[in-house]
Design a protein around this motif. Structure first.
Motif, PDB file in Angstrom:
ATOM      1  N   THR A   1       4.180   7.795   5.844  1.00  0.00           N
ATOM      2  CA  THR A   1       4.678   7.213   7.058  1.00  0.00           C
ATOM      3  C   THR A   1       3.814   6.053   7.637  1.00  0.00           C
ATOM      4  O   THR A   1       2.616   6.159   7.544  1.00  0.00           O
ATOM      5  N   SER A   2       4.525   4.853   7.728  1.00  0.00           N
ATOM      6  CA  SER A   2       3.848   3.854   8.023  1.00  0.00           C
ATOM      7  C   SER A   2       4.365   2.972   9.050  1.00  0.00           C
ATOM      8  O   SER A   2       5.536   3.012   9.312  1.00  0.00           O
TER       9      SER A   2
ATOM     10  N   ARG B   1      11.972  -3.275  -0.235  1.00  0.00           N
ATOM     11  CA  ARG B   1      11.137  -3.223  -1.236  1.00  0.00           C
ATOM     12  C   ARG B   1      10.703  -1.855  -1.565  1.00  0.00           C
ATOM     13  O   ARG B   1      10.933  -1.369  -2.926  1.00  0.00           O
ATOM     14  N   ILE B   2      10.782  -0.876  -0.744  1.00  0.00           N
ATOM     15  CA  ILE B   2      10.331   0.244  -1.011  1.00  0.00           C
ATOM     16  C   ILE B   2      11.960   1.159  -1.485  1.00  0.00           C
ATOM     17  O   ILE B   2      11.659   2.082  -2.599  1.00  0.00           O
TER      18      ILE B   2
ATOM     19  N   PHE C   1      11.420   4.583  -3.701  1.00  0.00           N
ATOM     20  CA  PHE C   1      10.455   5.534  -3.352  1.00  0.00           C
ATOM     21  C   PHE C   1      11.117   5.603  -1.556  1.00  0.00           C
ATOM     22  O   PHE C   1      10.255   6.207  -0.801  1.00  0.00           O
ATOM     23  N   ASP C   2      12.371   5.305  -1.347  1.00  0.00           N
ATOM     24  CA  ASP C   2      12.559   5.696  -0.025  1.00  0.00           C
ATOM     25  C   ASP C   2      12.733   7.132   0.430  1.00  0.00           C
ATOM     26  O   ASP C   2      12.905   7.463   1.653  1.00  0.00           O
ATOM     27  N   ASP C   3      12.684   8.033  -0.402  1.00  0.00           N
ATOM     28  CA  ASP C   3      12.509   9.434  -0.269  1.00  0.00           C
ATOM     29  C   ASP C   3      11.234   9.978   0.090  1.00  0.00           C
ATOM     30  O   ASP C   3      10.808  10.982   0.488  1.00  0.00           O
ATOM     31  N   ARG C   4      10.192   9.027  -0.300  1.00  0.00           N
ATOM     32  CA  ARG C   4       8.687   9.402  -0.066  1.00  0.00           C
ATOM     33  C   ARG C   4       8.346   8.664   1.078  1.00  0.00           C
ATOM     34  O   ARG C   4       7.143   8.960   1.361  1.00  0.00           O
TER      35      ARG C   4
ATOM     36  N   LEU D   1       0.819  -1.307  -0.072  1.00  0.00           N
ATOM     37  CA  LEU D   1      -0.107   0.014  -0.093  1.00  0.00           C
ATOM     38  C   LEU D   1       1.012   1.281  -0.010  1.00  0.00           C
ATOM     39  O   LEU D   1       0.421   2.273  -0.775  1.00  0.00           O
ATOM     40  N   ALA D   2       1.856   1.199   0.815  1.00  0.00           N
ATOM     41  CA  ALA D   2       2.927   2.365   0.821  1.00  0.00           C
ATOM     42  C   ALA D   2       3.343   2.600  -0.418  1.00  0.00           C
ATOM     43  O   ALA D   2       3.655   3.765  -1.094  1.00  0.00           O
ATOM     44  N   LEU D   3       3.812   1.602  -1.109  1.00  0.00           N
ATOM     45  CA  LEU D   3       4.268   1.780  -2.611  1.00  0.00           C
ATOM     46  C   LEU D   3       3.327   2.251  -3.549  1.00  0.00           C
ATOM     47  O   LEU D   3       3.591   3.157  -4.412  1.00  0.00           O
TER      48      LEU D   3
END
Length: 412
Positions: free
Chosen positions: A219-220, A234-235, A240-243, A207-209
């Motif tokens: 923020t998860s 995975r992120i 997407f690790d900056d988001r 979902l975060a992805l």
């Protein structure tokens, strides 16, 4: 047809299965076992469930009937699951047989036996209450089994919640159904470019992805060490690790302000005592004009009230500390303790039944790989019973899964 190959009892290793007690013995146990045998035979005959004790084909095949009746006599439905774990009985089509039982759970026992429930039902103790300390242990019990194990039966999205199929029944790929479910949540929550999203319960990050791909900042939070590690990987691999930030923390410790709060099948692990705290936290961090979307497994209100303090096979072996809310309980808690109000609701319980059927098929197909990870035959039987018992609950409409959309009453 799924055939059952294990006809002998799996070894009960005391260090691995400390909760699985030996078969009850003694004069009192013989009395309760005799009563359980009578009730079992009466119920299965009334429901049209065939039973065999000589290995002949039947809906239920009893390998050690005395053990089954002794366990039923001691702890009711907990004993039914335990006797399946030990191989005392089998069912060639376990899910279908359990569905028949679930359609008439309240009618399985006559009035006199209902009144004796206090004799064999276990009450929950303080260890079941999801304090911050207990919650971490409870989550770890299930979700930290190993990422490799869950990858054996989940689809490539690593989503461990109900898919949303179109149509149903469907031959649609499960990953497609999972993305449809996630995208509906994000649509309901209004997630898009620049949206500040809080996710309570990370899972393995899908979902975060999906939210990050829309341009949101996420923020998860999770209490699962294993899930957090894989979700972060995975992120990062998706760029997407900056988001997206995945925090290993309790939902009660969250701060900040968010335009959208989403939580998929997390409330089941909160515990009734902390439902007000859970929803108050969502209310606290939700920005003015924001939206919260909760996906929750629910049960009828009268059954929730009747079983809220009772240990079940699921809470003993699968989800310690868990309890399913009713939609009435959710409405009552949010109206009494928060400014959140339910604005829309989607019910799709039969979609969960199909999801669980696919998970169970995949897990059974990969049983040797499960064993290679170090899990034993008892574990495999436990998970088969868990997945099929849960599927039966959805198929029989005994439980449901819903997406609930909340907005805040800024005037109230």
């Amino acid at each position: 047809m799924n055939t059952v190959e294990t006809l002998t009892a799996p070894a009960i290793e005391g260090d691995r299965w400390p909760m699985l007690e030996a078969t009850p013995t003694g004069s009192a146990s013989r009395v309760t076992a005799a009563a359980a045998a009578y009730l079992f035979r009466t119920a299965t005959r009334r429901l049209g469930i065939s039973v065999s004790e000589d290995g002949q084909p039947a809906d239920i095949v009893l390998h050690r009937p005395e053990e089954l009746y002794a366990r039923l006599g001691r702890h009711g439905l907990i004993g039914l699951g335990e006797a399946y774990m030990t191989g005392a009985w089998d069912a060639p089509e376990l899910g279908d047989t359990l569905t028949v039982l679930c359609r008439d759970l309240e009618g399985l026992l006559p009035g006199w036996a209902q009144r004796l429930r206090g004799v064999y039902e276990r009450r929950r103790g303080e260890a079941d209450v999801n304090t911050p300390e207990n919650a971490r242990e409870h989550i770890g019990h299930h979700y930290d089994l190993s990422n490799e194990f869950f990858a054996l039966f989940l689809d490539p999205t690593m989503t461990y919640s109900a898919g949303l199929f179109s149509p149903l029944p469907s031959a649609e790929d499960l990953a497609v159904a999972q993305h449809r479910k996630i995208d509906r949540i994000l649509d309901e929550a209004g997630v898009g470019e620049g949206t500040r999203v809080l996710e309570i319960g990370t899972g393995w990050g899908e979902l975060a992805l999906r939210a990050a791909a829309r341009g949101a900042r996420v923020t998860s939070v999770t209490l699962s060490v294993e899930q957090a590690a894989l979700a972060r990987r995975r992120i990062a691999e998706a760029g997407f690790d900056d988001r997206v930030e995945v925090d290993l923390c309790d939902y009660r410790a969250v701060d900040g302000t968010y335009d959208a709060v989403v939580s998929v099948e997390m409330i089941e692990a909160v515990g009734e005592r902390f439902w007000p705290v859970y929803f108050a936290k969502i209310d606290e961090v939700l920005a003015p004009g924001g939206t919260a979307v909760i996906q929750a497994i629910t049960m009828p209100h009268d059954r929730m009230v009747a079983t809220r303090n009772t240990e079940t096979w699921i809470t003993k072996y699968i989800f310690p500390g868990g309890i399913l809310p009713s939609t009435e309980a959710i409405t009552e808690v949010t109206e009494e303790h928060t400014r959140l109000r339910v604005r829309s609701r989607l019910s799709f319980g039969h979609h969960y039944a199909e999801t669980l059927r696919r998970w169970d098929t995949a897990l059974r197909d990969r049983a040797e790989e499960v064993r290679a990870l170090g899990f034993d035959e008892m574990f495999l039987r436990m998970w088969h019973f868990y997945l099929e018992y849960t599927r039966a609950g959805f198929a029989a409409d005994y439980i449901d899964v819903q997406q609930l959309t909340f907005t805040r009453d800024e005037v109230g």
